[in-house]
Design an enzyme around this catalytic site. Structure first.
Site, short mmCIF file in Angstrom:
data_model
loop_
_atom_site.label_atom_id
_atom_site.label_comp_id
_atom_site.label_asym_id
_atom_site.label_seq_id
_atom_site.Cartn_x
_atom_site.Cartn_y
_atom_site.Cartn_z
N TYR A 119 -24.22 -16.30 19.70
CA TYR A 119 -23.32 -17.08 20.56
C TYR A 119 -22.47 -16.14 21.44
O TYR A 119 -22.21 -16.42 22.61
CB TYR A 119 -22.42 -17.98 19.72
CG TYR A 119 -21.36 -18.69 20.54
CD1 TYR A 119 -21.71 -19.54 21.59
CD2 TYR A 119 -20.01 -18.51 20.26
CE1 TYR A 119 -20.73 -20.18 22.35
CE2 TYR A 119 -19.03 -19.16 21.00
CZ TYR A 119 -19.40 -19.99 22.05
OH TYR A 119 -18.43 -20.62 22.79
N ARG B 139 -11.79 -27.78 28.56
CA ARG B 139 -11.82 -28.75 27.46
C ARG B 139 -12.35 -30.10 27.90
O ARG B 139 -12.90 -30.85 27.10
CB ARG B 139 -10.42 -28.91 26.86
CG ARG B 139 -9.86 -27.62 26.25
CD ARG B 139 -10.72 -27.12 25.11
NE ARG B 139 -10.19 -25.88 24.52
CZ ARG B 139 -10.83 -25.18 23.59
NH1 ARG B 139 -12.01 -25.59 23.15
NH2 ARG B 139 -10.29 -24.09 23.10
N GLU C 259 -19.00 -30.73 15.53
CA GLU C 259 -18.44 -30.67 16.88
C GLU C 259 -18.72 -32.04 17.53
O GLU C 259 -19.78 -32.62 17.33
CB GLU C 259 -19.10 -29.54 17.67
CG GLU C 259 -18.53 -29.34 19.05
CD GLU C 259 -19.05 -28.06 19.69
OE1 GLU C 259 -18.88 -26.98 19.09
OE2 GLU C 259 -19.64 -28.16 20.78
C1 3EB Z 1 -14.57 -24.20 20.74
O1 3EB Z 1 -13.68 -24.99 21.02
C2 3EB Z 1 -15.77 -24.76 20.05
O2 3EB Z 1 -19.22 -22.10 24.64
O3 3EB Z 1 -19.60 -23.70 26.07
C3 3EB Z 1 -17.15 -26.03 22.42
C4 3EB Z 1 -17.55 -26.42 23.70
C5 3EB Z 1 -17.42 -24.75 21.98
C6 3EB Z 1 -18.21 -25.52 24.54
C7 3EB Z 1 -19.15 -23.28 24.99
C8 3EB Z 1 -18.09 -23.87 22.82
C9 3EB Z 1 -18.48 -24.24 24.09
O4 3EB Z 1 -14.49 -22.98 20.98
C10 3EB Z 1 -17.05 -24.32 20.62
#
Ligand code: 3EB
Length: 333
Positions: free
Chosen positions: A143, A216, A322
């Site tokens: 990741y 977000r 998630e």
């Molecule tokens: C977070 O809040 C959880 O790397 O595009 C959520 C949404 C998360 C998108 C991304 C990662 C991504 O960090 C992980």
């Protein structure tokens, strides 16, 4: 309204609309794929009555389609949807750059070149899937490798890697190519952040050498319409995972985060306020055995809202689920 979402779960008349693009979730389908761009997400559905599920955006507007940069795309005047798969095997690793990092950077370069060529400048929402997301290779979790490649491409194409970045999810599957779908538009997205969380693009280096490039949530404006896209949302407060090992606690915390993001979006939205029970949810559960608990925890929080549960990996090893969501409102004028 220019874009309408339908899934195999809901019956909507398609008489006057054409298929714009979408996703196919679940087991590999044996039949032919539809001719519009479809992101195939090979991950087990949980609690579903069918092995696979189509989610499709429809439009009444004229469309144009094509295939460039290995991206299958379709667009109206105002919105473009594209799907891209890159095999990591085509990107030999070097000591300085893993295959996945190279493939991720190349995928986003291709997306930005297509958007430039199509005069469709604003990336609204991206759906990222990659194999073995938590596996460490060449000394770095995959990741985190993806995050380096993605951020490099944003910077190389002068997009900036903070503030004005798309809503997104990044999810792990058990195999397959790097698989990215995206929606882009002629008008800018309005990014929305979560005051309970540090913006992901400002995460400290504990979570990898480069920050993730997403907001977000995003409010976006297809003709006559306002769509709220809520990014993948997990049990993170500040920048830290909370409730490790407690799937019910993580589920409640994720929904508290979504409720806060919806409140923030409602301070900026142009249509009526968005509500938790009108969102369409996709929930990724790491361990299939946790599914009954997750469903029972969500039920009182989201009422009769449409939910699809998928077994998949989350981008931090300690995250057990998630949740992402969206909703669409008609704009009066
Ligand atoms: C977070 O809040 C959880 O790397 O595009 C959520 C949404 C998360 C998108 C991304 C990662 C991504 O960090 C992980």
């Amino acid at each position: 309204m220019s874009l309408q979402f339908v899934s195999s779960l809901s019956a909507v008349s398609r008489e006057t609309s054409g298929e714009f693009g979408g996703a196919l979730l679940g087991e590999p389908a044996s039949g032919a794929l539809p001719p519009w761009p479809v992101q195939r997400i090979f991950a087990p559905l949980l609690g579903a009555t069918t092995a696979a599920l189509h989610e499709t955006w429809l439009t009444t507007l004229p469309m144009q389609s094509g295939r460039d940069e290995a991206i299958a795309w379709q667009r109206t005047d105002g919105v473009l949807y594209g799907v891209l798969e890159l095999s990591e095997a085509d990107f030999p690793a070097t000591p300085a750059c893993s295959s996945l990092q190279a493939a991720s950077a190349e995928a986003y370069r291709r997306i930005f070149r297509l958007l430039d060529a199509q005069g469709m400048p604003h990336l609204w929402r991206v759906w990222n899937y990659l194999a073995d997301i938590n596996l460490e290779m060449q000394g770095l979790e995959r990741y985190r490798q993806f995050n380096i490649g993605r951020q490099d491409a944003f910077l190389e194409y002068r997009r900036g890697a903070a503030g004005n970045v798309p809503a997104a999810c990044a999810i792990g599957l058990s195999g397959g190519a790097l698989n990215i779908a995206f929606m882009a538009g002629m008008t800018p997205a309005v990014p929305v952040e979560n005051p309970r969380q540090i913006s992901a693009y400002n995460y400290p280096a504990d979570y990898g050498p480069r920050s993730p490039t997403f907001s977000r949530a995003a409010l976006v404006y297809p003709a006559g319409q306002e769509i709220l896209f809520i990014s993948g949302t997990a049990s993170i407060v500040g920048h830290q995972t909370v409730h490790p090992g407690d799937v019910v606690g993580q589920c409640q915390e994720s929904m508290a985060n979504i409720a806060t993001v919806v409140d923030e979006a409602n301070r900026q939205c142009r249509s009526s306020a968005f509500a938790l029970n009108e969102l369409v949810y996709r929930v990724y559960v790491r361990h299939a055995g946790d599914f009954p608990k997750v469903r029972a925890t969500l039920k009182p929080l989201i009422g009769e809202a449409e939910v699809v549960y998928v077994q998949a990996d989350i981008c931090r090893h300690d995250l057990l689920l998630e949740i992402e969501a969206f909703a669409s409102h008609v704009l009066e004028n």
